[in-house]
Design a protein around this motif. Structure first.
Motif, mmCIF file in Angstrom:
data_model
loop_
_atom_site.group_PDB
_atom_site.id
_atom_site.type_symbol
_atom_site.label_atom_id
_atom_site.label_comp_id
_atom_site.label_asym_id
_atom_site.label_seq_id
_atom_site.Cartn_x
_atom_site.Cartn_y
_atom_site.Cartn_z
ATOM 1 N N ALA A 153 0.936 -1.164 0.056
ATOM 2 C CA ALA A 153 -0.127 0.263 -0.215
ATOM 3 C C ALA A 153 0.889 1.399 0.158
ATOM 4 O O ALA A 153 1.805 1.033 0.257
ATOM 5 C CB ALA A 153 -0.717 0.141 1.389
ATOM 6 N N VAL A 154 0.256 2.404 -0.417
ATOM 7 C CA VAL A 154 1.289 3.711 -0.287
ATOM 8 C C VAL A 154 -0.189 4.358 0.685
ATOM 9 O O VAL A 154 -0.944 4.344 1.007
ATOM 10 C CB VAL A 154 1.386 4.390 -1.408
ATOM 11 C CG1 VAL A 154 1.796 3.502 -2.264
ATOM 12 C CG2 VAL A 154 -0.092 4.771 -2.469
ATOM 13 N N VAL A 155 1.319 5.199 1.521
ATOM 14 C CA VAL A 155 0.678 6.283 3.017
ATOM 15 C C VAL A 155 0.503 7.726 2.256
ATOM 16 O O VAL A 155 1.987 7.570 1.993
ATOM 17 C CB VAL A 155 1.376 5.773 3.993
ATOM 18 C CG1 VAL A 155 0.381 6.887 5.033
ATOM 19 C CG2 VAL A 155 0.624 4.227 4.163
ATOM 20 N N PRO A 156 0.033 8.544 2.018
ATOM 21 C CA PRO A 156 0.156 9.676 1.192
ATOM 22 C C PRO A 156 1.324 10.505 2.315
ATOM 23 O O PRO A 156 0.867 10.977 3.496
ATOM 24 C CB PRO A 156 -1.175 11.032 1.281
ATOM 25 C CG PRO A 156 -1.896 9.455 0.330
ATOM 26 C CD PRO A 156 -1.940 8.381 1.710
ATOM 27 N N VAL A 162 4.703 10.141 -1.922
ATOM 28 C CA VAL A 162 4.234 8.650 -0.848
ATOM 29 C C VAL A 162 4.297 7.959 -0.389
ATOM 30 O O VAL A 162 6.341 7.317 -0.730
ATOM 31 C CB VAL A 162 3.293 8.364 -1.592
ATOM 32 C CG1 VAL A 162 1.673 9.079 -2.609
ATOM 33 C CG2 VAL A 162 4.301 7.551 -3.380
ATOM 34 N N GLY A 222 3.243 6.720 -5.938
ATOM 35 C CA GLY A 222 3.217 5.548 -6.286
ATOM 36 C C GLY A 222 2.651 4.431 -7.046
ATOM 37 O O GLY A 222 2.088 4.743 -8.487
ATOM 38 N N VAL A 231 -4.460 3.261 -1.947
ATOM 39 C CA VAL A 231 -4.213 4.354 -0.911
ATOM 40 C C VAL A 231 -4.339 4.252 0.331
ATOM 41 O O VAL A 231 -5.627 3.321 0.649
ATOM 42 C CB VAL A 231 -4.704 5.820 -1.662
ATOM 43 C CG1 VAL A 231 -4.056 6.343 -0.302
ATOM 44 C CG2 VAL A 231 -3.386 5.756 -3.476
ATOM 45 N N LYS A 282 -5.405 5.159 4.263
ATOM 46 C CA LYS A 282 -6.105 6.497 4.867
ATOM 47 C C LYS A 282 -5.898 5.820 6.401
ATOM 48 O O LYS A 282 -6.866 5.550 6.739
ATOM 49 C CB LYS A 282 -6.592 7.074 4.123
ATOM 50 C CG LYS A 282 -6.963 8.028 2.637
ATOM 51 C CD LYS A 282 -5.845 9.060 2.861
ATOM 52 C CE LYS A 282 -5.820 9.772 1.941
ATOM 53 N NZ LYS A 282 -7.200 10.223 0.980
ATOM 54 N N ARG A 312 -9.153 0.977 -4.875
ATOM 55 C CA ARG A 312 -8.734 1.762 -5.043
ATOM 56 C C ARG A 312 -7.722 2.743 -3.435
ATOM 57 O O ARG A 312 -6.920 3.321 -3.767
ATOM 58 C CB ARG A 312 -9.503 3.289 -5.404
ATOM 59 C CG ARG A 312 -8.423 4.270 -6.002
ATOM 60 C CD ARG A 312 -9.444 5.157 -6.205
ATOM 61 N NE ARG A 312 -11.202 5.742 -5.981
ATOM 62 C CZ ARG A 312 -11.244 6.362 -5.206
ATOM 63 N NH1 ARG A 312 -10.115 7.208 -4.111
ATOM 64 N NH2 ARG A 312 -12.448 6.259 -4.189
ATOM 65 N N GLN A 313 -8.378 2.457 -2.304
ATOM 66 C CA GLN A 313 -8.319 2.861 -1.277
ATOM 67 C C GLN A 313 -8.826 2.136 -0.183
ATOM 68 O O GLN A 313 -9.693 1.010 -0.476
ATOM 69 C CB GLN A 313 -9.039 4.721 -1.816
ATOM 70 C CG GLN A 313 -8.769 5.097 -0.101
ATOM 71 C CD GLN A 313 -9.012 6.693 -0.252
ATOM 72 O OE1 GLN A 313 -8.183 6.855 -0.481
ATOM 73 N NE2 GLN A 313 -10.552 7.060 0.282
ATOM 74 N N ARG A 336 -9.212 2.314 3.814
ATOM 75 C CA ARG A 336 -9.674 4.039 5.028
ATOM 76 C C ARG A 336 -9.641 2.795 6.326
ATOM 77 O O ARG A 336 -10.487 1.613 6.262
ATOM 78 C CB ARG A 336 -10.324 4.473 5.025
ATOM 79 C CG ARG A 336 -10.562 5.568 3.195
ATOM 80 C CD ARG A 336 -11.300 6.337 3.501
ATOM 81 N NE ARG A 336 -13.026 5.777 2.987
ATOM 82 C CZ ARG A 336 -14.064 5.637 3.195
ATOM 83 N NH1 ARG A 336 -14.302 6.135 4.587
ATOM 84 N NH2 ARG A 336 -14.866 5.031 2.768
#
Length: 221
Positions: free
Chosen positions: A102-105, A110, A126, A132, A134, A164-165, A167
């Motif tokens: 995963a990627v974290v802003p 990222v 990323g 992503v 969150k 896509r994301q 949370r």
């Protein structure tokens, strides 16, 4: 056998043992001539060799294997390292690289993180295949982060490509945002196989929100 002869044989044996010990523990004759790196895919071999910091011809028998392992694992992209002696002159280092999930802003960039929440590297952008993440306090010690990563790791291939994301407000509050705009309320990381199986079937039905947090009672909105 006379006393003198026994003494001579004893001295001779001691000399042989002493010479052998010198050859093994102090002499460059059995020193490190090659540092072999295996298992690396993206981390350059030269970087690992440099981090291992082995002096050429250092006696192979006295190489601090634990010390070498510790230095090599300072490379954050590596998850494991195993160091072995291969006589007469090779030190073999077998590594396994961390895989980003995963990627974290982070401040306009990222961070790529692995399944344990360890930051592997920072990039401007990323990989598009990674979701992503969150969370309020991203980190390996954060319960919400760990739960979200466990959910990502449990997703079958057929679902991973749709996410896509991810949370997570709490360890029990994980949700997935899909590429097509739909949302999945996943809940905690428990019963992942049941949730994935049910969700794969439910996605064939039209809805905006799929709640599989309780696999026994699912809802669509």
């Amino acid at each position: 056998m006379s006393r003198g002869r026994r003494a001579f044989i004893g001295l001779l044996a001691a000399g042989v043992v002493g010479t052998a010990a010198w050859l093994v523990f102090f002499s460059p004759v059995l020193g490190v001539r090659n540092v072999e790196i295996v298992g690396n895919l993206t981390v350059p071999t030269e970087r690992i060799q440099q981090q291992a910091a082995i002096e050429p011809l250092h006696p192979l028998a006295t190489v601090d294997l634990a010390g070498v392992q510790s230095r090599v694992l300072a490379i954050r992209q590596l998850a494991t390292a195993k160091v072995d002696r291969i006589w007469p002159g090779t030190l073999r280092i077998e590594v396994a690289e961390r895989e980003p999930v995963a990627v974290v802003p982070v401040s306009g960039k990222v961070a790529l993180i692995d399944k344990d929440g360890v930051v592997i590297e920072i990039r401007d952008v990323g990989p598009p295949r990674l979701p992503v993440l969150k969370v309020d306090r991203p980190g390996a010690d954060d319960a919400a982060t760990r739960a979200a990563l466990q959910v990502i790791a449990s997703l079958p291939d057929v679902l991973q490509g749709k996410v896509r994301q991810v949370r997570a407000t709490t360890a029990e509050g994980v949700s997935l945002d899909l590429n097509d705009g739909r949302t999945v309320v996943w809940g905690g990381s428990d019963r992942a196989a049941d949730k994935a199986r049910i969700l794969t079937t439910l996605l064939r039905r039209k809805a905006d929100v799929y709640d599989v947090s309780s696999p026994d009672v699912v809802t669509l909105k």
